[in-house]
Design a protein around this motif. Structure first.
Motif, mmCIF file in Angstrom:
data_model
loop_
_atom_site.group_PDB
_atom_site.id
_atom_site.type_symbol
_atom_site.label_atom_id
_atom_site.label_comp_id
_atom_site.label_asym_id
_atom_site.label_seq_id
_atom_site.Cartn_x
_atom_site.Cartn_y
_atom_site.Cartn_z
ATOM 1 N N UNK A 180 0.831 -1.197 0.000
ATOM 2 C CA UNK A 180 0.000 0.000 0.000
ATOM 3 C C UNK A 180 0.869 1.252 0.000
ATOM 4 N N UNK A 181 0.253 2.417 -0.188
ATOM 5 C CA UNK A 181 1.010 3.645 -0.424
ATOM 6 C C UNK A 181 1.689 4.271 0.791
ATOM 7 N N UNK B 205 17.041 -8.308 -5.453
ATOM 8 C CA UNK B 205 16.450 -8.412 -4.118
ATOM 9 C C UNK B 205 16.931 -7.246 -3.252
ATOM 10 N N UNK B 206 15.970 -6.594 -2.629
ATOM 11 C CA UNK B 206 16.241 -5.456 -1.759
ATOM 12 C C UNK B 206 15.718 -5.770 -0.361
ATOM 13 N N UNK B 207 16.577 -5.660 0.630
ATOM 14 C CA UNK B 207 16.147 -5.769 2.023
ATOM 15 C C UNK B 207 15.569 -4.420 2.422
ATOM 16 N N UNK B 208 14.507 -4.431 3.212
ATOM 17 C CA UNK B 208 13.962 -3.165 3.701
ATOM 18 C C UNK B 208 13.843 -3.184 5.209
ATOM 19 N N UNK B 209 13.877 -1.980 5.764
ATOM 20 C CA UNK B 209 13.692 -1.770 7.199
ATOM 21 C C UNK B 209 12.866 -0.508 7.375
ATOM 22 N N UNK B 210 11.681 -0.669 7.957
ATOM 23 C CA UNK B 210 10.841 0.503 8.229
ATOM 24 C C UNK B 210 11.387 1.240 9.449
ATOM 25 N N UNK B 211 11.301 2.556 9.410
ATOM 26 C CA UNK B 211 11.729 3.379 10.545
ATOM 27 C C UNK B 211 11.009 4.710 10.484
ATOM 28 N N UNK C 90 2.805 -3.908 6.753
ATOM 29 C CA UNK C 90 4.097 -4.435 6.311
ATOM 30 C C UNK C 90 4.954 -4.762 7.527
ATOM 31 N N UNK C 91 5.745 -5.812 7.425
ATOM 32 C CA UNK C 91 6.664 -6.128 8.526
ATOM 33 C C UNK C 91 7.709 -5.030 8.676
ATOM 34 N N UNK D 245 12.018 -8.431 2.554
ATOM 35 C CA UNK D 245 12.654 -8.390 1.240
ATOM 36 C C UNK D 245 11.625 -8.052 0.177
ATOM 37 N N UNK D 246 12.053 -7.289 -0.819
ATOM 38 C CA UNK D 246 11.263 -7.018 -2.011
ATOM 39 C C UNK D 246 12.101 -7.358 -3.230
ATOM 40 N N UNK D 247 11.450 -7.774 -4.279
ATOM 41 C CA UNK D 247 12.156 -7.971 -5.535
ATOM 42 C C UNK D 247 11.770 -6.827 -6.458
#
Length: 112
Positions: A18-19, A38-44, A26-27, A31-33
């Protein structure tokens, strides 16, 4: 290159979660492709940090997540450092202004 990556990462994020970077199920990490990578992500806070697996290129959309066409000096510094290019602060700002290709609005730049 930063703007193109931001757009691709943002689009993949929106299609998957979602936007919003904040109001989402979202966790915190995952990981996103994107374009076969492959890109690792970390929300902050109000943003999301992305790191490409393999070479650790980093794109940290730490604010203005809803507008992938803008960037600020901090975001650009982090991106460049992840590519082993070190240019900071005033020197980077001056380079952007001298290029004639950036428009400054508040603390954020857009390409012209």
């Amino acid at each position: 290159m930063l703007i193109e990556l931001q757009r691709s990462l943002h689009q993949s994020w929106c299609q998957t979660f979602g936007p919003s970077s904040v109001e989402t199920d979202a966790p915190l990490r995952g990981l996103l492709e994107v374009a076969g990578e492959r890109w690792a992500f970390r929300r902050h806070g109000a943003g999301v940090e992305f790191k490409r697996q393999g070479d650790e290129v980093a794109v940290d959309i730490h604010d203005r997540f809803d507008d992938p066409d803008v960037f600020d000096i901090w975001r650009l510094e982090l991106f460049l450092e992840s590519k082993a290019i070190v240019v900071r602060g005033r020197a980077l700002e001056q380079s952007l202004m001298d290029s004639g290709r950036c428009l400054l609005s508040g603390q954020h730049y857009t390409l012209t």
